[in-house]
Every structure is written in structure tokens, then in C-alpha cells.
Scaffold this active site. Structure first.
Site, PDB file in Angstrom:
ATOM      1  N   ASP A 327      -7.242  13.820  -0.340  1.00 35.10           N
ATOM      2  CA  ASP A 327      -8.657  14.066  -0.456  1.00 35.10           C
ATOM      3  C   ASP A 327      -9.315  12.813   0.130  1.00 35.10           C
ATOM      4  O   ASP A 327      -8.718  11.746   0.110  1.00 35.10           O
ATOM      5  CB  ASP A 327      -8.990  14.203  -1.940  1.00 35.10           C
ATOM      6  CG  ASP A 327     -10.420  14.610  -2.163  1.00 35.10           C
ATOM      7  OD1 ASP A 327     -10.892  15.503  -1.460  1.00 35.10           O
ATOM      8  OD2 ASP A 327     -11.056  14.028  -3.051  1.00 35.10           O
ATOM      9  N   ASP A 518      -8.644  12.166  -6.328  1.00 29.76           N
ATOM     10  CA  ASP A 518      -9.154  11.330  -7.411  1.00 29.76           C
ATOM     11  C   ASP A 518      -9.552  12.147  -8.622  1.00 29.76           C
ATOM     12  O   ASP A 518     -10.062  11.612  -9.592  1.00 29.76           O
ATOM     13  CB  ASP A 518     -10.328  10.482  -6.923  1.00 29.76           C
ATOM     14  CG  ASP A 518     -11.487  11.344  -6.449  1.00 29.76           C
ATOM     15  OD1 ASP A 518     -11.316  12.576  -6.368  1.00 29.76           O
ATOM     16  OD2 ASP A 518     -12.555  10.789  -6.149  1.00 29.76           O
TER      17      ASP A 518
HETATM   18  P1  ADP Z   1     -14.388  15.076  -0.844  1.00 29.51           P
HETATM   19  O1  ADP Z   1     -13.623  16.220  -0.297  1.00 29.51           O
HETATM   20  O2  ADP Z   1     -14.779  14.118   0.225  1.00 29.51           O
HETATM   21  O3  ADP Z   1     -13.713  14.405  -1.977  1.00 29.51           O
HETATM   22  P2  ADP Z   1     -16.122  16.739  -2.514  1.00 29.51           P
HETATM   23  O4  ADP Z   1     -15.360  18.001  -2.374  1.00 29.51           O
HETATM   24  O5  ADP Z   1     -16.148  16.104  -3.837  1.00 29.51           O
HETATM   25  O6  ADP Z   1     -15.754  15.645  -1.395  1.00 29.51           O
HETATM   26  O7  ADP Z   1     -17.616  16.997  -2.051  1.00 29.51           O
HETATM   27  C1  ADP Z   1     -17.868  17.477  -0.759  1.00 29.51           C
HETATM   28  C2  ADP Z   1     -19.283  17.314  -0.369  1.00 29.51           C
HETATM   29  O8  ADP Z   1     -20.134  18.001  -1.272  1.00 29.51           O
HETATM   30  C3  ADP Z   1     -19.770  15.888  -0.385  1.00 29.51           C
HETATM   31  O9  ADP Z   1     -19.492  15.233   0.831  1.00 29.51           O
HETATM   32  C4  ADP Z   1     -21.260  16.072  -0.597  1.00 29.51           C
HETATM   33  O10 ADP Z   1     -21.891  16.345   0.625  1.00 29.51           O
HETATM   34  C5  ADP Z   1     -21.348  17.282  -1.463  1.00 29.51           C
HETATM   35  N1  ADP Z   1     -21.445  16.944  -2.885  1.00 29.51           N
HETATM   36  C6  ADP Z   1     -20.545  17.182  -3.841  1.00 29.51           C
HETATM   37  N2  ADP Z   1     -20.970  16.764  -5.044  1.00 29.51           N
HETATM   38  C7  ADP Z   1     -22.170  16.224  -4.846  1.00 29.51           C
HETATM   39  C8  ADP Z   1     -23.150  15.611  -5.679  1.00 29.51           C
HETATM   40  N3  ADP Z   1     -22.942  15.445  -6.988  1.00 29.51           N
HETATM   41  N4  ADP Z   1     -24.282  15.196  -5.110  1.00 29.51           N
HETATM   42  C9  ADP Z   1     -24.497  15.350  -3.799  1.00 29.51           C
HETATM   43  N5  ADP Z   1     -23.643  15.896  -2.963  1.00 29.51           N
HETATM   44  C10 ADP Z   1     -22.487  16.356  -3.463  1.00 29.51           C
HETATM   45 MG    MG Z   2     -13.115  14.321  -4.005  1.00 26.67          MG
END
Ligand code: ADP
Ligand code: MG
Length: 625
Positions: A327, A518
Site C-alpha cells: 500500500d 498500514d
Molecule cells: P492509499 O492507497 O494511498 O493508502 P487510501 O486508500 O487510504 O490511500 O485512500 C485513497 C485516497 O482516498 C487518498 O489518496 C485520498 O485522496 C482519499 N481519501 C481517503 N481518506 C480520506 C480522508 N479521510 N480525507 C481525504 N481524502 C481521503
Molecule cells: Mg492506506
């Protein structure tokens, strides 16, 4: 040495001395039998007792039974023909020496490992009406004030309300550089306070604190058996009866053949002796002991490095990993976003930021935490109404009676609000108030300093493919992937898409697939993959629960290290299996042809066991990559 081991050592010495002396005593007939019975019983009474008890409880075919049968048999042969009792006593003597060594080595390495995991706090200094009282950490309610002096362990997770100090986190993370903490910082139980007095307000109960979680995990690790361990148990179950039957056949068939076919002397004693030798050789203790010990040592060695492996099955699986899927946020990158700018806002920047921080106030996502900390002011909970979080999209919350949506372009699409795209590289958090676009916050994350090295080292330990999955924008994903030298990446994924991607990758790969995340928005993938590796678990409960391997610090370098430890451990396990079976097999054949006698047999057995046990302990030693 413990008391039991000391008693055994004295029994060995007494029995051995008696045996030597008896060889100079000119006794004959039954007097001689009775005299030699003394050292035999001194050294072997417990084995005989266990063998007899085993007979009654139905589990007759264990090592005690094999040893008892072989030595009693040797005694009978000595009475009826040879008159040489040394062998019967010596076999028992060597067997017990082997057992003693084994219990000593096992006890010692268990103690080493528990010492590594010696993070259980024995007490908490609870502050009550200005007085300090030493209490059981289990009885401290949430919100109490505890005092931790220099040199003491922090017993419960909490927040520092007074004092500053350096903490030693090495028992938790394997990291030896102390961490400086001050008033307002969150601290984790299990770390050791080194320099200053700290007053801490507890935020969890002891049972919910990091230290309890880790201890639970370590204590349960040995209950999850690997395939090789399960194999050995099954193996022993058919093996022992099989050799007993073979021994009986060996004692019966050649003499009967002698009588019936060759019409010669049946030579009963020779063949019974060979059958007994065969029994001694076949004792499976080296395997039964050394394999669980190797896994135990491997898990212990890993935990010393801050890598918690939840069971030997996962250690075995780690050694077979060929694909690693990461991730992005919080795993390869720090997950600490810096706000680079606020663009196209239709309201004051400060107001926009405030709305965003309020909307994000309940989220544990790194983006949310970063915006809140950039905002910096206290959040007045009363201004917030309902909050809804959409994994991989963002949040929608009611703030001051307005609907505030805060997230990526997918979230804007969801509420049908047109948005303005940003041309700078970075992650964008769009904000819409009452479905009207209010501007966006441009934030950026940095790659962890060790990520690149970790990816390179993964190739060195035999990982063929490294993949990154992220919910972030394509621009950000491609930059991170090329900076790190990843083989593949996929962007703009929702948590459910990540599961699909991992499933597709699992279909076409060879070897196993590990997912490292994470625990924020990726718990489903952690549990779906062959092995889930949770990063930076100090704090994320979801990750500890959903994963199979927990890295106590955020360092991706620990992944190649864990694989290396797993491979070493498995190599040791296989070495022991092959070595023990080969030696047994050779001795069995030699014994059946009458070349090996019982002396050689017991030497081989104890020798193999000692070597296998020493070899197992090597799994505890972890070298750097
Ligand atoms: P990653 O795959 O990078 O770990 P996530 O799946 O957690 O990311 O989130 C993907 C995207 O969703 C983030 O890059 C963001 O654009 C958006 N996002 C997720 N949660 C939030 C939040 N609490 N506030 C704002 N944007 C969010
Ligand atoms: Mg994540």
C-alpha cells in the site's frame, strides 16, 4: 540449571560411577544381575514408569516405550546368554544424557526469548490525591494519572501531561535510537523511560494497551503450527508403530526362516538383539524436538528485531514469498502530509482549512491527521454533527449545520459537484460545502528514507515482483513507483479494488503473495493475501488483528529482513529433517544387518539430537542484510 535438571545430573553421575565399579566386581549369575539392576534402575526408573503408564493409557508407542523395551530386552539377553549388562545400562544412561541436554538447551533458549520479550510491566505508579501508590496495571482506569520514573517501563498507553524524557523503544521495535518525548506526546506502553520523570494520563486500559496486545500475540504464536510441524506430528504417529512392527518382524522372520527353509540353528538371540538395536535407532526424538525449537528460535530472533510473526505457519509462508504488494500511504511513504497550498478557494483559506479539519476530525487516515495538525487549533466537537467516512474517497460531515465533503475527485463525483483539477504533483483534497465547490488543499507526502533500499533488498532475498497499490492520483503513484524502482503500480483504487487486484495477482503468480499495509483502509487486503504484513502497528489495532506479521516500527526494511529470517529458519528445519532421517536410515540398515550394535545406535541418536538442537538455536541469530 533447574532443580529437576540437577537431580537428573546426579542420577547420571551415580549410575555411571556404579556401572564403572561393577565392571571390577567379580560377581556371577543372579548376584551380577541384581547388582547391575541398581545403576539401571537409578537412571531409568522414570522411563520404565512412563512406559508402563503409557501401556495403560493406550499411548504405548512413544520414545519411553521404545527405550524401555530395548533396554529390558538387552537385560534379558544378558541374563540368558552374553552376561554383558553394560549395554542395557549404557543405553539408558545415554538416552537420559540426551534428554538432559535437550531440556537444558530448550529451557535456555526459551528463557532467552522470553527475556527479549520482557516488556510486561509489573506495576504502575498511580497518583491518587497527591500520593503515589504502586498498583497492578490491570486495575488502573482510563484517564488516571500515572508517574513513570527514569528506568521504569511505561505500563499503559497514554499522553504525557508533564515532563520530558527520552524513551527506549528497543523492546518494541528493535530500534535502539532513543525517542525524545515531551508534554502532549502520546507514549506507548512497553517502552522504557530513560532520563526524566513523566506524568502520564492513561488513555487505554492495560488490556487494551500496546504491551498487552504484543504479549498476547507472542504467547499465541507457538499455537499456530507450520506444515512441517504438523508433518512431524503425523510422521511420529505412523513412524513409531511402523518401526515396532518392523522390529518384531526382524526378531521373528529370520529365525523362523532358519528353521523352516535352511533347517539350521534359528539364532534367536542374535535376531532379537538386532531387533532391539533397531528399536533404539528408530527413536524419533531429534526431529520431534528440534523442529518446534527451530521455529521458536526463528520467531524469537525476529521479535528481537521488532518483527512479530504470529505463528510458525506464517514464518514458513514468509520464506516462500515471491510477490510483495505494498500500500502506498503510510507504508512506502511516511503518511505525514505537508500542506503545500490551498487553491481556488471561494472562501477565505483559513475558513476552508477549518471546515476541512472539522470534517476530518474523526478520521484516522494519515491525510486527516495531517490536515488537523496543520490546522493546529482545538476542535470544538459541538460544532460537528454526523460524520461519514468513505474508504478511498474521503469524508462527508455536518459542520455548523453545513454539509462539508472533503476528499478526492471520486468523492466530488459521488456528490455530483464539479471540481477544479490541480496541475501540481501531489495529493489533492477537494472541499465542497453544501455540494458547492469551495477549493482544494494540495498536500504531499514523502517517501520513507529506507523504502528504496528495502525494495532493492527484497530482490536480493528472492522476491520476484514488487507492486504498489494506492487510492491516490495517477501522477503521484507513478512518481513514487519510478522513484522506488517498483515493478508495477495501480492507482486510484478503492479498498475493494485493492482486494480484486490482489486476487488477480494471486491467481497468476508462483509462490506466495504478501501484502504490506498500514491497516488504514486496507484491513480486508491484509487478511485476503497469503500473508498480511502490518506496518507501524504501534497504534493501529485493526492492523494488528488483520495481519499475520506485524512490524513494530514503520521501517519497510524489516520486510526483507523478515523474509531472510524465515528463509534461514526453514533451511535449518530442512537441514535437521534431512540429517536426522539420513543418520537414522543408515543406522537402521546397519542395525538390520547386524553391523551396528546398540552402543552405536544410542550414540547416533543422542548425537543427532544434540547437533540438531544446536543447529536450531542458530535460527535465533539474525545477521544484517
Ligand atoms: P492509499 O492507497 O494511498 O493508502 P487510501 O486508500 O487510504 O490511500 O485512500 C485513497 C485516497 O482516498 C487518498 O489518496 C485520498 O485522496 C482519499 N481519501 C481517503 N481518506 C480520506 C480522508 N479521510 N480525507 C481525504 N481524502 C481521503
Ligand atoms: Mg492506506
Amino acid at each position: 540449571m533447574n532443580r529437576k535438571q540437577k537431580v537428573m545430573l546426579s542420577r547420571i553421575i551415580i549410575s555411571f560411577t556404579l556401572l564403572v565399579i561393577l565392571n571390577f566386581v567379580p560377581a556371577r549369575g543372579y548376584t551380577k544381575t541384581l547388582l547391575f539392576l541398581i545403576p539401571y534402575l537409578v537412571i531409568g526408573y522414570d522411563i520404565l514408569r512412563k512406559a508402563i503408564l503409557g501401556l495403560f493409557s493406550g499411548s504405548l508407542l512413544d520414545e519411553n516405550f521404545l527405550m524401555a523395551l530395548a533396554t529390558v530386552g538387552a537385560f534379558i539377553i544378558a541374563i540368558s546368554s552374553t552376561g554383558d549388562y553394560n549395554e542395557a545400562v549404557a543405553v539408558m544412561l545415554f538416552y537420559q544424557i540426551g534428554e538432559l541436554f535437550q531440556s537444558y538447551a530448550v529451557g535456555k533458549s526459551r528463557k532467552n526469548i522470553s527475556a527479549l520479550m520482557d516488556i510486561r510491566p509489573d506495576y504502575a505508579n498511580l497518583e491518587k490525591k497527591g500520593k503515589i501508590e504502586k498498583v497492578d496495571p490491570d486495575t488502573v482506569p482510563v484517564g488516571s494519572i500515572i508517574v513513570v520514573r527514569p528506568g521504569e517501563k511505561i505500563p499503559i498507553d497514554g499522553k504525557i501531561i508533564e515532563g520530558k524524557s527520552s524513551l527506549n523503544l528497543s523492546a518494541l521495535t528493535g530500534e535502539s535510537i532513543p525517542a525524545d518525548v515531551k508534554e502532549g506526546d502520546e507514549v506507548t506502553s512497553g517502552s522504557v523511560n530513560m532520563t526524566g520523570l513523566l506524568r502520564i494520563e492513561t488513555e487505554k486500559e492495560f488490556g487494551e494497551s500496546t504491551v498487552s496486545k504484543i504479549l498476547d500475540l507472542v504467547e499465541n504464536a507457538s499455537s499456530r503450527k507450520s506444515k512441517s510441524e504438523a508433518f512431524i506430528t503425523k510422521f511420529a504417529r505412523i513412524y513409531t508403530p511402523a518401526v515396532t512392527v518392523s522390529a518384531i518382524l526382524l526378531a521373528l522372520i529370520p529365525p523362523i526362516a532358519n528353521i523352516l527353509i535352511l533347517e539350521s540353528n534359528p539364532q534367536w538371540m542374535t535376531w532379537i538383539y538386532r531387533a532391539l538395536t533397531f528399536l533404539v535407532i528408530s527413536c524419533p526424538c531429534a526431529l520431534v524436538i528440534s523442529i518446534p525449537l527451530s521455529f521458536f528460535a526463528g520467531i524469537g530472533g525476529a521479535s528481537k528485531e521488532g518483527i512479530l510473526i504470529k505463528g510458525s505457519n506464517f514464518l514458513e509462508a514468509l520464506s516462500k514469498v515471491r510477490t510483495i504488494v505494498f500500500d502506498k500511504t503510510g507504508t512506502l511513504t511516511k503518511g505525514v502530509f505537508i500542506v503545500n497550498g490551498i487553491h481556488h478557494s471561494t472562501i477565505e483559506n483559513e475558513r476552508l482549512l477549518e471546515y476541512a479539519a472539522y470534517a476530518e476530525s474523526a478520521s484516522s487516515h494519515p491525510i486527516a491527521r495531517s490536515i488537523i495538525s496543520y490546522y493546529g487549533k482545538d476542535i470544538d466537537e459541538k460544532r460537528i454533527g454526523k460524520i461519514e467516512e468513505f474508504g478511498g474517497n474521503g469524508v462527508i460531515a455536518i459542520v455548523d449545520g453545513h454539509e462539508v465533503a472533503c476528499g478526492n475527485s471520486k468523492l466530488m463525483d459521488k456528490i455530483s459537484t464539479p471540481y477544479i483539477n490541480c496541475h501540481s504533483i501531489g495529493t489533492i483534497v477537494h472541499v465542497a460545502i453544501d455540494r458547492k465547490y469551495a477549493g482544494h488543499i494540495l498536500i504531499s507526502d514523502v517517501i520513507k528514507p529506507t523504502s528504496k533500499e528495502a525494495i532493492r533488498n527484497l530482490k536480493k532475498v528472492g522476491v520476484e515482483k514488487t507492486v504498489m497499490l494506492t487510492g491516490d492520483r495517477e501522477e503521484v503513484a507513478s512518481k513514487v513507483a519510478s522513484d522506488l524502482g517498483l515493478d508495477e503500480y495501480y492507482s486510484q483504487l478503492l479498498p475493494a479494488d485493492k482486494v480484486d487486484k490482489v486476487e488477480t495477482l494471486m491467481e497468476k503468480k508462483e509462490g506466495l503473495l504478501a501484502f504490506a499495509g498500514d491497516g488504514v483502509n486496507d484491513a480486508p487486503v491484509l487478511s485476503r493475501s497469503d500473508i498480511g504484513i502490518a506496518m507501524g502497528a504501534l497504534g493501529s489495532d485493526a492492523a494488528i488483528e488483520a495481519s499475520d506479521v506485524v512490524l513494530m516500527d514503520d521501517d519497510p526494511q524489516k520486510i526483507p529482513k523478515a523474509i531472510k529470517i524465515a528463509k534461514k529458519c526453514m533451511r535449518i528445519v530442512y537441514e535437521n529433517i534431512v540429517f536426522a532421517i539420513a543418520v537414522k536410515f543408515i543406522c537402521l540398515i546397519l542395525g538390520a544387518f547386524g553391523i551396528a550394535n546398540m552402543w552405536l545406535a544410542i550414540f547416533a541418536d543422542v548425537g543427532v539430537m544434540v547437533i540438531a538442537v544446536i543447529n536450531s538455536i542458530r535460527a535465533l541469530m539474525v545477521k544484517d542484510l
